[in-house]
Design a protein around this motif. Structure first.
Motif, PDB file in Angstrom:
ATOM      1  N   ARG A  18       2.093   1.674  -3.936  1.00  0.00           N
ATOM      2  CA  ARG A  18       1.622   2.227  -4.783  1.00  0.00           C
ATOM      3  C   ARG A  18       1.368   3.681  -4.677  1.00  0.00           C
TER       4      ARG A  18
ATOM      5  N   SER B 194       8.235   1.287  -6.004  1.00  0.00           N
ATOM      6  CA  SER B 194       8.229  -0.572  -6.437  1.00  0.00           C
ATOM      7  C   SER B 194       8.278  -0.826  -4.726  1.00  0.00           C
ATOM      8  N   LYS B 195       7.387  -2.443  -4.232  1.00  0.00           N
ATOM      9  CA  LYS B 195       7.766  -2.452  -2.821  1.00  0.00           C
ATOM     10  C   LYS B 195       8.906  -3.360  -2.696  1.00  0.00           C
TER      11      LYS B 195
ATOM     12  N   THR C 127       0.767  -0.853   0.035  1.00  0.00           N
ATOM     13  CA  THR C 127      -0.259  -0.231  -0.060  1.00  0.00           C
ATOM     14  C   THR C 127       0.882   1.305  -0.293  1.00  0.00           C
TER      15      THR C 127
END
Length: 200
Positions: free
Chosen positions: A55, A60-61, A52
């Protein structure tokens, strides 16, 4: 001489590259911190996940996991960007100053969503030393004006109890009933505490 110029050129390029990387890292940290705070205050602690926050921040994660591997790291970032609490400026009128400070605190609970922040701090501050330190700093800042103003008429455990009562008069209705105290409740809380302090 040409070799010397080339060495200087290489050094300058390295410095410029390092400076650009430092600026990029600082920008990424600022973006992720702001996103983590936004997610925490709008969606609550359960929503503060790498997916979350990535985003919302536009990263990027993988970037988040690389630099901030745990959810507690993300909470720390969110709290770092929160900054200092807003305060009423004391005027010397004890009652008016306490009402003013409680009103500013109540309004900050609404505008900054301090209820969600305090819930996360209560949960994670009990087990994570870094978060406990942030909680201690945030609470000390939040209580500073009330402690100073009330310190003129109370001390020791009575001062600690009075400060806790002021905080509770705002936080308890928010957490227990989902509403903030009215101006009348704030004024009544101040009068009750001042009456108790005056009966020493």
């Amino acid at each position: 001489m040409d070799g010397s110029l080339d060495d200087h050129s290489i050094d300058d390029r390295r410095r410029n590259q390092t400076s650009a990387e430092d600026a990029r890292v600082a920008r990424t940290r600022a973006d992720v911190s702001a996103a983590a705070l936004e997610v925490l205050t709008t969606e609550g602690w359960d929503a503060v996940t790498h997916a979350t926050v990535a985003r919302v921040a536009g990263y990027s994660k993988t970037t988040l996991y690389t630099h901030w591997p745990s959810r507690v790291d993300l909470l720390g970032l969110a709290l770092d960007v929160l900054g200092e609490m807003p305060h009423h400026t004391p005027t010397g009128d004890l009652r008016a100053d306490l009402i003013g400070e409680m009103t500013v605190f109540r309004d900050a609970v609404l505008s900054l969503r301090l209820d969600r922040i305090l819930l996360a701090l209560a949960h994670w501050g009990a087990t994570e030393d870094d978060i406990a330190r942030v909680r201690t700093r945030l609470v000390a800042d939040g209580e500073s004006v009330v402690r100073t103003v009330l310190g003129r008429v109370a001390g020791g455990t009575r001062l600690d109890a009075a400060v806790a009562m002021f905080s509770g008069a705002v936080i308890c209705p928010v957490l227990m009933y989902g509403e903030t105290p009215t101006d009348e409740v704030v004024a009544a809380a101040v009068d009750i505490v001042l009456h108790g302090v005056a009966t020493d």
